[in-house]
Design an enzyme around this catalytic site. Structure first.
Site, PDB file in Angstrom:
ATOM      1  N   GLY A  12       0.774  -1.235   0.000  1.00 20.28           N
ATOM      2  CA  GLY A  12       0.000   0.000   0.000  1.00 20.28           C
ATOM      3  C   GLY A  12       0.806   1.286   0.000  1.00 20.28           C
ATOM      4  O   GLY A  12       0.318   2.322   0.465  1.00 20.28           O
ATOM      5  N   ASN A  14       1.500   3.130  -2.542  1.00 24.99           N
ATOM      6  CA  ASN A  14       0.802   4.108  -3.394  1.00 24.99           C
ATOM      7  C   ASN A  14      -0.415   4.694  -2.675  1.00 24.99           C
ATOM      8  O   ASN A  14      -0.685   5.887  -2.785  1.00 24.99           O
ATOM      9  CB  ASN A  14       0.395   3.469  -4.726  1.00 24.99           C
ATOM     10  CG  ASN A  14       1.563   3.423  -5.682  1.00 24.99           C
ATOM     11  OD1 ASN A  14       1.970   4.443  -6.229  1.00 24.99           O
ATOM     12  ND2 ASN A  14       2.143   2.244  -5.856  1.00 24.99           N
ATOM     13  N   MET A  92      -4.334  -7.024  -7.209  1.00 24.36           N
ATOM     14  CA  MET A  92      -3.803  -8.076  -8.073  1.00 24.36           C
ATOM     15  C   MET A  92      -4.864  -9.002  -8.652  1.00 24.36           C
ATOM     16  O   MET A  92      -4.579 -10.154  -8.966  1.00 24.36           O
ATOM     17  CB  MET A  92      -2.738  -8.877  -7.308  1.00 24.36           C
ATOM     18  CG  MET A  92      -1.512  -8.043  -6.990  1.00 24.36           C
ATOM     19  SD  MET A  92      -0.812  -7.318  -8.508  1.00 24.36           S
ATOM     20  CE  MET A  92       0.531  -6.342  -7.854  1.00 24.36           C
ATOM     21  N   HIS A 111       0.450   1.042 -12.978  1.00 23.44           N
ATOM     22  CA  HIS A 111       1.151  -0.143 -13.473  1.00 23.44           C
ATOM     23  C   HIS A 111       2.655   0.159 -13.544  1.00 23.44           C
ATOM     24  O   HIS A 111       3.047   1.239 -13.984  1.00 23.44           O
ATOM     25  CB  HIS A 111       0.613  -0.514 -14.861  1.00 23.44           C
ATOM     26  CG  HIS A 111       1.221  -1.753 -15.408  1.00 23.44           C
ATOM     27  ND1 HIS A 111       0.850  -3.012 -14.978  1.00 23.44           N
ATOM     28  CD2 HIS A 111       2.216  -1.943 -16.308  1.00 23.44           C
ATOM     29  CE1 HIS A 111       1.580  -3.920 -15.612  1.00 23.44           C
ATOM     30  NE2 HIS A 111       2.421  -3.294 -16.421  1.00 23.44           N
TER      31      HIS A 111
HETATM   32  C1  GAR Z   1       2.995  -1.011  -7.582  1.00 24.55           C
HETATM   33  O1  GAR Z   1       4.311  -1.031  -8.061  1.00 24.55           O
HETATM   34  C2  GAR Z   1       2.024  -1.078  -8.736  1.00 24.55           C
HETATM   35  O2  GAR Z   1       2.497  -0.447  -9.899  1.00 24.55           O
HETATM   36  C3  GAR Z   1       1.906  -2.561  -8.942  1.00 24.55           C
HETATM   37  O3  GAR Z   1       1.894  -3.107  -7.653  1.00 24.55           O
HETATM   38  C4  GAR Z   1       2.690  -2.288  -6.796  1.00 24.55           C
HETATM   39  C5  GAR Z   1       1.897  -2.012  -5.537  1.00 24.55           C
HETATM   40  O4  GAR Z   1       2.700  -1.420  -4.577  1.00 24.55           O
HETATM   41  N1  GAR Z   1       0.715  -2.893  -9.648  1.00 24.55           N
HETATM   42  C6  GAR Z   1       0.632  -3.888 -10.523  1.00 24.55           C
HETATM   43  O5  GAR Z   1       1.571  -4.613 -10.799  1.00 24.55           O
HETATM   44  C7  GAR Z   1      -0.726  -4.055 -11.176  1.00 24.55           C
HETATM   45  N2  GAR Z   1      -0.656  -4.984 -12.251  1.00 24.55           N
HETATM   46  P1  GAR Z   1       2.058  -0.773  -3.268  1.00 24.55           P
HETATM   47  O6  GAR Z   1       1.134  -1.829  -2.653  1.00 24.55           O
HETATM   48  O7  GAR Z   1       3.229  -0.485  -2.378  1.00 24.55           O
HETATM   49  O8  GAR Z   1       1.299   0.451  -3.686  1.00 24.55           O
END
Ligand code: GAR
Length: 202
Positions: A12, A14, A92, A111
């Site tokens: 989390g 982001n 996911m 992404h």
């Molecule tokens: C992020 O890097 C995002 O771009 C990726 O998951 C990570 C989540 O990080 N998303 C994907 O790969 C979607 N296909 P976070 O939980 O620390 O925000």
């Protein structure tokens, strides 16, 4: 007013960047709830620390998608929390028609690659293994395809000779944390069209 529901399956960071931007006053939005398909995902803990409703939902019997009864349950949670916009942040699972149609033009994702290159799972790893010298992140609208919706924001990083996958991802994540709140603020200001039309918030 953007009334966000944030969906995630992992740490989390982001979501945290979005919370921080709202608290700093650079993003004019509110977070009505944070949802996760993973019961012990740290994204839920981050929400709780900021007194944001943190909700786990069960996707069973499906392993990779949000569909059927679970989708109906999520739609009800979103209505109860009065969410008018969805930000996927490390969620996911594949989102299916019920949620997509209910939030058409009002769902975005981040992404870890420069789309349309390296869509799908592990976009960052696919780019690194390919040997790209520049990569980055993409914030895009969610449509029925996998990472195929219109691009809202991208940030670029250089992959240096000495970079490992981990050091590359560290630079990439730092850019994600700028790109996502920035994209949301553009939407909050109605500066972004989806398929040639303005987003209308309910
Ligand atoms: C992020 O890097 C995002 O771009 C990726 O998951 C990570 C989540 O990080 N998303 C994907 O790969 C979607 N296909 P976070 O939980 O620390 O925000």
């Amino acid at each position: 007013m953007l009334k966000l529901a944030i969906f995630g399956s992992g740490s989390g960071t982001n979501c945290q960047a979005i919370i921080d931007a709202i608290e700093a006053g650079t993003l004019h939005a509110q977070i009505t709830c944070v949802l996760s398909d993973v019961e012990d995902a740290y994204i839920l803990e981050r929400a709780r620390k900021h007194n944001i409703p943190a909700i786990h939902f069960d996707c069973a019997p499906f392993k990779t998608k949000l569909d059927g009864e679970a989708e109906q349950n999520v739609l009800q949670i979103l209505a109860e929390h009065d969410a008018n916009f969805i930000a996927l942040a490390g969620f996911m699972r594949i989102v299916k028609d019920g949620l997509l149609n209910a939030f058409a033009g009002r769902m975005i994702n981040i992404h870890p690659s420069l789309l349309p290159s390296f869509p799908g799972l592990d976009g960052g790893k696919k780019a690194f293994d390919y040997g790209v010298k520049f990569t980055g992140c993409t914030v895009h609208f969610v449509d029925a395809g996998v990472d195929t919706g219109a691009v809202i924001n991208q940030k670029i990083i250089a992959v240096e000779d000495g970079d490992s996958f981990e050091s590359m991802m560290e630079k990439l994540h730092a850019q994600e944390h700028i790109a996502y709140p920035e994209a949301l603020q553009w939407i909050a200001e109605s500066r972004i069209n989806f398929a040639g039309r303005r987003i209308t918030l309910k």
